[in-house]
Design an enzyme around this catalytic site. Structure first.
Site, PDB file in Angstrom:
ATOM      1  N   GLY A  56     -91.145 113.934 -62.033  1.00  0.00           N
ATOM      2  CA  GLY A  56     -90.032 113.051 -62.327  1.00  0.00           C
ATOM      3  C   GLY A  56     -89.269 112.691 -61.073  1.00  0.00           C
ATOM      4  O   GLY A  56     -89.391 113.346 -60.033  1.00  0.00           O
ATOM      5  N   GLU A  57     -88.474 111.638 -61.168  1.00  0.00           N
ATOM      6  CA  GLU A  57     -87.684 111.207 -60.026  1.00  0.00           C
ATOM      7  C   GLU A  57     -86.390 110.584 -60.537  1.00  0.00           C
ATOM      8  O   GLU A  57     -86.404 109.774 -61.466  1.00  0.00           O
ATOM      9  CB  GLU A  57     -88.460 110.205 -59.175  1.00  0.00           C
ATOM     10  CG  GLU A  57     -87.772 109.874 -57.853  1.00  0.00           C
ATOM     11  CD  GLU A  57     -88.696 109.167 -56.884  1.00  0.00           C
ATOM     12  OE1 GLU A  57     -88.259 108.895 -55.752  1.00  0.00           O
ATOM     13  OE2 GLU A  57     -89.856 108.904 -57.255  1.00  0.00           O
ATOM     14  N   GLY A  58     -85.265 111.008 -59.965  1.00  0.00           N
ATOM     15  CA  GLY A  58     -83.967 110.504 -60.386  1.00  0.00           C
ATOM     16  C   GLY A  58     -83.255 109.806 -59.259  1.00  0.00           C
ATOM     17  O   GLY A  58     -83.818 109.540 -58.197  1.00  0.00           O
ATOM     18  N   GLY A  59     -81.971 109.544 -59.482  1.00  0.00           N
ATOM     19  CA  GLY A  59     -81.206 108.810 -58.489  1.00  0.00           C
ATOM     20  C   GLY A  59     -80.943 109.612 -57.236  1.00  0.00           C
ATOM     21  O   GLY A  59     -80.712 109.036 -56.172  1.00  0.00           O
ATOM     22  N   PHE A  60     -80.963 110.957 -57.324  1.00  0.00           N
ATOM     23  CA  PHE A  60     -80.613 111.771 -56.167  1.00  0.00           C
ATOM     24  C   PHE A  60     -81.785 112.610 -55.657  1.00  0.00           C
ATOM     25  O   PHE A  60     -81.620 113.390 -54.740  1.00  0.00           O
ATOM     26  CB  PHE A  60     -79.451 112.708 -56.518  1.00  0.00           C
ATOM     27  CG  PHE A  60     -78.231 111.963 -56.940  1.00  0.00           C
ATOM     28  CD1 PHE A  60     -77.724 110.935 -56.173  1.00  0.00           C
ATOM     29  CD2 PHE A  60     -77.593 112.282 -58.120  1.00  0.00           C
ATOM     30  CE1 PHE A  60     -76.593 110.244 -56.554  1.00  0.00           C
ATOM     31  CE2 PHE A  60     -76.464 111.593 -58.520  1.00  0.00           C
ATOM     32  CZ  PHE A  60     -75.964 110.573 -57.735  1.00  0.00           C
ATOM     33  N   GLY A  61     -82.968 112.493 -56.256  1.00  0.00           N
ATOM     34  CA  GLY A  61     -84.075 113.304 -55.771  1.00  0.00           C
ATOM     35  C   GLY A  61     -85.250 113.295 -56.719  1.00  0.00           C
ATOM     36  O   GLY A  61     -85.322 112.492 -57.651  1.00  0.00           O
ATOM     37  N   VAL A  93     -88.400 115.734 -58.901  1.00  0.00           N
ATOM     38  CA  VAL A  93     -88.672 116.988 -59.596  1.00  0.00           C
ATOM     39  C   VAL A  93     -90.164 117.278 -59.502  1.00  0.00           C
ATOM     40  O   VAL A  93     -90.996 116.404 -59.793  1.00  0.00           O
ATOM     41  CB  VAL A  93     -88.234 116.923 -61.076  1.00  0.00           C
ATOM     42  CG1 VAL A  93     -88.514 118.252 -61.770  1.00  0.00           C
ATOM     43  CG2 VAL A  93     -86.755 116.573 -61.177  1.00  0.00           C
ATOM     44  N   LYS A 140     -86.224 120.873 -58.526  1.00  0.00           N
ATOM     45  CA  LYS A 140     -85.505 119.616 -58.327  1.00  0.00           C
ATOM     46  C   LYS A 140     -85.065 119.556 -56.874  1.00  0.00           C
ATOM     47  O   LYS A 140     -84.236 120.349 -56.437  1.00  0.00           O
ATOM     48  CB  LYS A 140     -84.304 119.542 -59.269  1.00  0.00           C
ATOM     49  CG  LYS A 140     -83.528 118.234 -59.187  1.00  0.00           C
ATOM     50  CD  LYS A 140     -82.397 118.244 -60.216  1.00  0.00           C
ATOM     51  CE  LYS A 140     -81.627 116.939 -60.197  1.00  0.00           C
ATOM     52  NZ  LYS A 140     -80.525 116.951 -61.190  1.00  0.00           N
ATOM     53  N   ASP A 161     -73.331 113.249 -68.950  1.00  0.00           N
ATOM     54  CA  ASP A 161     -74.505 112.383 -68.746  1.00  0.00           C
ATOM     55  C   ASP A 161     -75.566 112.740 -69.773  1.00  0.00           C
ATOM     56  O   ASP A 161     -76.735 112.964 -69.446  1.00  0.00           O
ATOM     57  CB  ASP A 161     -75.042 112.552 -67.325  1.00  0.00           C
ATOM     58  CG  ASP A 161     -76.043 111.457 -66.957  1.00  0.00           C
ATOM     59  OD1 ASP A 161     -76.064 110.419 -67.650  1.00  0.00           O
ATOM     60  OD2 ASP A 161     -76.822 111.647 -66.010  1.00  0.00           O
TER      61      ASP A 161
END
Length: 516
Positions: free
Chosen positions: A132-137, A139, A152, A278
């Site tokens: 996975g990939e989010g706004g800050f990094g 996984v 993460k 969130d």
């Protein structure tokens, strides 16, 4: 003359007899009246005696019940007193050992991992292991210290990433260290223990079953190590990522209940409530049994109530989160309250119910209800969702997603009373994967089962390997000369056991619900 005298004598005799008869008749009437009055008094006395006997019997029953309750309360008081004495003794022993420096530095508030360990666990952050990939990094899936974990990794060059790292670490451990004092069995003396780093380490292992566990951190790489969830996020399952089968309506109902339970726990946290801020399907993770856990506490906040403010809230000038799930009042005012999570939960319920995207979903559901056409928007891939349950969920979801906070329901008072019966009904129609025995009629959560005895635990304890066992079973394992973990077969760093009071309370509460 003789006859006249006889006739006169006879008349006098008849007169006397008549008078005697009149006297006897009056006496008879008086006797009858006295007998009637006596019978009336007898009936009245018999009724009074019956009422007194019933009153005495009722009082005797009440006395017996009160006596039984008094004995039960006395037994509970004795048991709690014993638990308190044992806990105080264990706390004193642990404090003394900590003062003497018995424990290794690795047993601090959280486990510290080095960058080299994370690189080895992820094969130098192989892109093939990125989940996975989010706004800050990003996984990654990794294998760290003989355990499959999710790592993460936040972007170090991002100031937001650094803030996210410190915020999420502090939130996880603040919530875990304050959780134990909210349980009914814990006492005020825990407040003093929170200042000791060793005791905080012990309390941080106590967690809610529907919150993601933060295993450790890597400050040099801005890394967070979590338990791994093989079924990914709820968003992945709703999108049927990697051709996974759609979630059944029973599983979706259970997820709604689990998230409601997790939010109630966060919002009732003492001494300060916790708001996630969130809540969205991407942050709801599913384990191998499709049990859901809430994660990603990067923007959550501890709400500190002040003397000048009657409502707990957190104010920011830069609201962060996912727009479609964010509280409209939070977006406009920057004020984050527990009701902000209630709004997000309402959107998630409607997503699980309809399978539609979150944009304008409340308008779609409300319009379908007004036109009495709710069945047309229910997600048919979830199976034959009972219309009565779907209708209840749709109505409570719309109440949660009200634009005005004042009109949103209370999770504990309103939402849980709707969701809990639906969860029970759903569990009766289909057996989730987390059930332990197909022959049982009752679904026992997997984390209630002792890994050694394979039975529901009554007195759970946490061992040095991080797993929870039945106290008697793990003591027997250690007393028989074993120095390794029954689960991982790795050598245990020590043989100390910590009572898992939160899990014990959850098991007791679950057993009581099943007995009703």
């Amino acid at each position: 003359m003789n006859e006249l005298r006889q006739q006169k004598a006879l008349k006098e005799m008849h007169e006397r007899q008549r008078q005697e008869i009149d006297v006897m008749r009056r006496q008879q009437e008086e006797a009858y009246a006295a007998l009637y009055n006596a019978n009336e008094q007898k009936v009245t006395l018999e009724q009074q005696i019956s009422e007194i006997e019933l009153y005495v019997k009722d009082n005797e029953d009440k006395l017996a019940r009160n006596k039984h309750q008094l004995e039960a309360l006395q037994a509970d008081c004795d048991r709690i007193q014993q638990e308190r004495d044992v806990a105080i003794r264990e706390a004193a022993e642990l404090h003394e050992k900590n003062r003497q420096g018995v424990f290794a530095p690795s047993e601090a508030l959280n486990t510290k991992f080095s960058l080299i360990e994370l690189q080895q666990a992820t094969q130098d952050f192989d892109p093939m292991l990125k989940v996975g990939e989010g706004g800050f990094g990003s996984v990654y899936k990794g294998f760290l210290r003989n355990t499959t974990v999710a790592i993460k990794l936040l972007h170090p060059e991002s100031m937001q990433g650094q803030s996210e790292f410190h915020q999420e670490v502090s939130n996880h451990f603040c919530m875990k260290t304050t959780f134990s004092v909210t349980r009914k069995c814990d006492l005020h003396w825990y407040d003093n223990l929170l200042t000791d780093s060793l005791q905080a380490s012990v309390l941080s292992t106590v967690r809610h079953p529907n919150l993601v566990t933060l295993i450790g951190t890597c400050p040099e790489a801005f890394g967070l190590v979590y338990e791994f969830f093989p079924n990914g996020s709820l968003e992945d399952c709703l999108a049927c990522k990697n051709n996974t089968p759609p979630l059944t309506w029973q599983t979706r109902t259970r997820i709604i209940g689990e998230m409601c339970s997790a939010l109630i726990f966060l919002h009732s946290n003492k001494p300060h409530a916790v708001v996630h801020g969130d809540l969205k399907p991407d942050n709801i993770l599913l384990d191998a049994n499709y049990s859901s856990k809430l994660g990603d506490f990067g923007i959550s906040r501890l709400l500190i109530q002040t003397n000048t403010c009657s409502t707990t809230l957190y104010r920011t000038t830069n609201p962060r989160g996912t727009f479609s799930y964010m509280d409209p009042e939070f977006l406009t005012t920057g004020e984050l309250t527990p009701l902000s999570d209630v709004y997000s939960l309402g959107i998630i319920i409607m997503r699980l119910l309809t399978g539609k995207q979150p944009q304008r979903i409340a308008e779609i559901v409300e319009d379908a209800i007004e036109k009495e056409n709710l069945h047309s928007i229910i997600d048919t891939t979830a199976g034959s969702w009972p219309f009565i349950q779907a209708n209840q969920l749709a109505h409570i979801a719309l109440r949660c997603a009200e634009l005005s906070r004042r009109r949103r329901p209370n999770l504990t008072v309103d939402v849980w009373k709707v969701v809990e019966p639906l969860m029970k009904a759903a569990s009766m129609t289909a057996r989730p994967l987390s059930c332990t025995a197909p022959s049982d009629d009752t679904c026992i959560p997997s984390y209630f089962i002792c890994p050694i005895l394979q039975e529901t635990m009554n007195d759970p304890y946490i061992a040095a390997d991080g797993f929870t066992y039945e106290g008697e079973a793990i003591r027997g394992w250690l007393d028989s000369g074993h120095s390794t973990s029954p689960m991982t077969n790795l050598k245990l760093e020590h043989s100390l056991l910590v009572p898992n009071r939160a899990l014990r309370s959850a098991i007791l509460e679950w057993n009581q619900r099943e007995m009703q």
